[in-house]
Design a protein around this motif. Structure first.
Motif, short mmCIF file in Angstrom:
data_model
loop_
_atom_site.label_atom_id
_atom_site.label_comp_id
_atom_site.label_asym_id
_atom_site.label_seq_id
_atom_site.Cartn_x
_atom_site.Cartn_y
_atom_site.Cartn_z
N THR A 10 -32.40 -20.12 24.38
CA THR A 10 -31.93 -19.53 25.63
C THR A 10 -33.02 -19.59 26.70
O THR A 10 -34.16 -19.19 26.47
N GLY A 11 -32.65 -20.12 27.85
CA GLY A 11 -33.58 -20.17 28.98
C GLY A 11 -34.51 -21.37 28.98
O GLY A 11 -35.32 -21.52 29.88
N SER A 12 -34.37 -22.27 27.98
CA SER A 12 -35.30 -23.39 27.90
C SER A 12 -35.13 -24.36 29.08
O SER A 12 -36.12 -24.87 29.62
N LYS A 13 -33.87 -24.59 29.49
CA LYS A 13 -33.67 -25.50 30.63
C LYS A 13 -34.22 -24.91 31.91
O LYS A 13 -34.82 -25.62 32.73
N THR A 114 -39.54 -21.80 19.55
CA THR A 114 -40.57 -22.61 20.19
C THR A 114 -41.88 -21.84 20.23
O THR A 114 -41.92 -20.62 20.11
N LYS A 115 -42.97 -22.57 20.45
CA LYS A 115 -44.28 -21.95 20.62
C LYS A 115 -44.39 -21.40 22.05
O LYS A 115 -43.58 -21.75 22.92
N PRO A 116 -45.38 -20.56 22.32
CA PRO A 116 -45.53 -20.00 23.67
C PRO A 116 -45.64 -21.04 24.77
O PRO A 116 -45.24 -20.79 25.91
N ASP A 117 -46.16 -22.24 24.43
CA ASP A 117 -46.28 -23.29 25.45
C ASP A 117 -44.99 -24.09 25.62
O ASP A 117 -44.94 -25.07 26.37
N GLY A 118 -43.93 -23.68 24.90
CA GLY A 118 -42.64 -24.35 25.02
C GLY A 118 -42.42 -25.49 24.04
O GLY A 118 -41.33 -26.08 24.01
N SER A 119 -43.41 -25.84 23.24
CA SER A 119 -43.26 -26.98 22.33
C SER A 119 -42.51 -26.60 21.07
O SER A 119 -42.56 -25.46 20.61
N ILE A 155 -31.02 -29.31 22.99
CA ILE A 155 -32.14 -28.70 22.29
C ILE A 155 -33.42 -29.35 22.80
O ILE A 155 -33.61 -30.56 22.67
N ASP A 156 -34.28 -28.56 23.40
CA ASP A 156 -35.47 -29.09 24.06
C ASP A 156 -36.48 -29.60 23.04
O ASP A 156 -36.96 -28.86 22.19
N PHE A 157 -36.82 -30.90 23.14
CA PHE A 157 -37.90 -31.44 22.31
C PHE A 157 -38.84 -32.27 23.17
O PHE A 157 -39.45 -33.24 22.72
N THR A 158 -38.98 -31.86 24.45
CA THR A 158 -39.84 -32.59 25.37
C THR A 158 -41.30 -32.55 24.95
O THR A 158 -42.08 -33.42 25.31
N SER A 159 -41.67 -31.51 24.20
CA SER A 159 -43.05 -31.35 23.76
C SER A 159 -43.03 -31.02 22.27
O SER A 159 -42.36 -30.07 21.85
N LEU A 160 -43.75 -31.80 21.47
CA LEU A 160 -43.72 -31.63 20.02
C LEU A 160 -45.10 -31.34 19.44
O LEU A 160 -46.10 -31.96 19.82
N HIS A 161 -45.13 -30.38 18.53
CA HIS A 161 -46.30 -30.13 17.68
C HIS A 161 -45.90 -30.61 16.29
O HIS A 161 -44.99 -30.05 15.68
N ILE A 162 -46.55 -31.65 15.82
CA ILE A 162 -46.17 -32.30 14.57
C ILE A 162 -47.08 -31.83 13.43
O ILE A 162 -48.30 -31.78 13.58
N ILE A 163 -46.45 -31.50 12.31
CA ILE A 163 -47.19 -31.18 11.09
C ILE A 163 -46.80 -32.19 10.02
O ILE A 163 -45.61 -32.40 9.76
N ILE A 164 -47.79 -32.82 9.42
CA ILE A 164 -47.55 -33.77 8.33
C ILE A 164 -48.22 -33.22 7.08
O ILE A 164 -49.45 -33.08 7.03
#
Length: 310
Positions: A10-13, A114-119, A155-164
């Motif tokens: 909610t509110g991501s856009k 999402t994380k605080p930075d939106g990712s 679903i916002d995925f403009t910024s990704l934090h990847i964990i492998i």
């Protein structure tokens, strides 16, 4: 409240509008501009009527920071990939044997919220150490299918934090990575130009460090500067809120197998949508500008393993 990451936050856009200095009216105007541009591209066929083109274009715009030029390039890449028979973009049956095995052998999931930075946080974890269990064609196809659903649903995925998580990765898995695979990965990144904020590689052994060194020449220095290697996953506490972090790593969030099952079920339930979307193609004989593939062998790209991309 987002429980499993399958719904738009909610509110991501609205947050993205503010972040990119735009608003609903500007986006609506840009969508109309893109629709007009599409209608004037002789090589791009009309979109299937069951695709909500306004919503899809809006989400694509936000993915590329509201850049008209980058949106046009990403649209062309997406549709061209399906036309040329690239397995990662077309012929996608979520109920196929190959994808069923991928669901069982590889975790691919977003974490809730999402994380605080939106990712958004996405986790990749092979579940088998067997060499033949790493099917990169199916893995990349799953990733593209998930991103297609995110584009459709907003679903916002403009910024990704990847964990492998490499707990089950062995040096023998390196054989799965060849030049066509790396080129295909590069193509995917251009078709879905997300911003990668960080890549945490956890449960790392000395062999994994050698594998990371192998990939260094093929990955931009900018991305490599965001790769952080850890022998233990406990460091994730420092970068991910415990409410999002899966129980597997000591957090309070859903476990990885639960999240992986949710996304697998989501993908499998959308067979009709993938069939419809994959029917949207180009007619390369009518193309006015140079293809993004940039070589004379695009007609030979019938399978992922024969991909030849410049």
């Amino acid at each position: 409240m987002v429980i499993n990451g399958l719904e738009p936050v909610t509110g991501s856009k609205e947050w993205l509008h503010r972040h990119y200095g735009t608003n609903t009216e500007c986006i609506r105007r840009d969508v109309e501009m893109l629709k007009e541009w599409l209608s004037k591209q002789p090589h791009i066929q009309p979109h299937p009527s069951k695709i909500n083109i306004d919503s899809w274009l809006e989400n694509m715009l936000l993915l590329v920071k509201n850049s008209i030029a980058r949106t046009k390039a990403a649209i062309d890449l997406n549709i061209t990939g399906r036309t040329l028979g690239l397995q990662i973009f077309g012929n996608r049956d979520p109920l196929s044997t190959e994808l069923q095995l991928s669901y069982e052998n590889m975790i691919v999931t977003f974490l809730p919220g999402t994380k605080p930075d939106g990712s958004k946080v996405v986790i990749f974890k092979p579940l088998s150490s067997e060499r033949d269990s790493l099917d990169l064609e199916s893995l990349f196809k799953r990733c593209v299918m998930v991103l297609d659903l995110c584009l459709r649903d907003g679903i916002d995925f403009t910024s990704l934090h990847i964990i492998i998580d490499t707990a089950n990765v062995r040096f023998s898995h390196l054989a799965a990575f060849n030049a066509p695979v790396i080129r295909a990965l590069t193509y995917c990144m251009k078709a879905f130009p997300v911003r990668v904020t960080r890549i945490n590689v956890v449960n790392v052994s000395s062999n994994i460090e050698r594998m990371v060194a192998f990939f260094r020449p093929f990955i931009s220095a900018k991305i490599m500067s965001r790769v952080v290697i850890h022998k233990q996953p406990s460091v994730l506490y420092q970068v991910i809120d415990s409410k999002m972090l899966p129980k597997d790593y000591g957090g309070d969030g859903p476990c990885l197998t639960e999240l992986n099952k949710m996304w697998a079920e989501k993908v499998m339930a959308e067979k009709e949508y993938f069939d419809i979307f994959d029917s949207w193609k180009t007619d390369e004989k009518k193309r006015l500008n140079k293809s993004h593939f940039g070589n004379s062998d695009i007609s030979e790209c019938g399978s992922f393993r024969k991909l030849n991309v410049d």
